[in-house]
Write a protein that holds these residues in place. Structure first.
Motif, PDB file in Angstrom:
ATOM      1  N   GLU A   7       0.848  -1.193   0.000  1.00 16.14           N
ATOM      2  CA  GLU A   7       0.000   0.000   0.000  1.00 16.14           C
ATOM      3  C   GLU A   7       0.882   1.240   0.000  1.00 16.14           C
TER       4      GLU A   7
ATOM      5  N   GLU B 249      -8.232  -1.265   1.504  1.00 13.99           N
ATOM      6  CA  GLU B 249      -7.944  -2.310   0.529  1.00 13.99           C
ATOM      7  C   GLU B 249      -8.757  -2.044  -0.724  1.00 13.99           C
ATOM      8  N   ARG B 250      -8.090  -2.059  -1.846  1.00 17.30           N
ATOM      9  CA  ARG B 250      -8.764  -1.773  -3.108  1.00 17.30           C
ATOM     10  C   ARG B 250      -9.614  -2.956  -3.537  1.00 17.30           C
ATOM     11  N   SER B 251     -10.739  -2.658  -4.144  1.00 17.87           N
ATOM     12  CA  SER B 251     -11.638  -3.676  -4.661  1.00 17.87           C
ATOM     13  C   SER B 251     -10.937  -4.437  -5.780  1.00 17.87           C
ATOM     14  N   LYS B 252     -11.212  -5.724  -5.862  1.00 12.56           N
ATOM     15  CA  LYS B 252     -10.630  -6.538  -6.928  1.00 12.56           C
ATOM     16  C   LYS B 252     -11.292  -6.223  -8.275  1.00 12.56           C
ATOM     17  N   GLN B 253     -12.555  -5.798  -8.241  1.00 12.77           N
ATOM     18  CA  GLN B 253     -13.267  -5.489  -9.472  1.00 12.77           C
ATOM     19  C   GLN B 253     -12.886  -4.079  -9.929  1.00 12.77           C
ATOM     20  N   ARG B 254     -12.489  -3.969 -11.190  1.00 14.06           N
ATOM     21  CA  ARG B 254     -12.096  -2.667 -11.740  1.00 14.06           C
ATOM     22  C   ARG B 254     -13.060  -2.314 -12.860  1.00 14.06           C
TER      23      ARG B 254
ATOM     24  N   GLU C  30      -3.926   3.882 -11.964  1.00 13.19           N
ATOM     25  CA  GLU C  30      -3.942   3.805 -10.505  1.00 13.19           C
ATOM     26  C   GLU C  30      -3.910   5.209  -9.893  1.00 13.19           C
TER      27      GLU C  30
END
Length: 65
Positions: A3, A10-15, A44
Motif C-alpha cells: 500500500e 484495501e482496493r476492490s478486486k473489481q475494476r 492507478e
C-alpha cells in the motif's frame, strides 16, 4: 502489492474501465501528482485522485450539516 497511501483501504478486486478526456493542464497536473507520489500506473493514480476528491467532497458536505 504494498500500500502506497497512508489511510487507503484495501482496493476492490473489481475494476471498471472509463474513458476520461483531460485538458492539457489537467493531464500535466495528474502526471506531476503521479510522479511525485511514486505511482507507476497512470490509471492507478487517477483512481486514487478520484478517491481523494470524493473523500474531500464528503468531508466538505458533512462540515455543513
Amino acid at each position: 502489492m504494498e500500500e502506497q497511501f497512508e489511510g487507503s483501504r484495501e482496493r476492490s478486486k473489481q475494476r471498471h474501465c472509463l474513458v476520461v478526456a483531460l485538458s492539457d493542464e489537467q493531464y500535466a497536473a495528474a502526471e506531476a501528482w503521479r510522479s511525485a507520489n511514486g505511482i507507476e500506473d497512470p490509471s492507478e493514480a487517477l483512481g486514487e485522485l478520484v478517491r481523494l476528491g470524493l473523500l474531500s467532497e464528503i468531508a466538505r458536505i458533512y462540515r455543513h450539516v
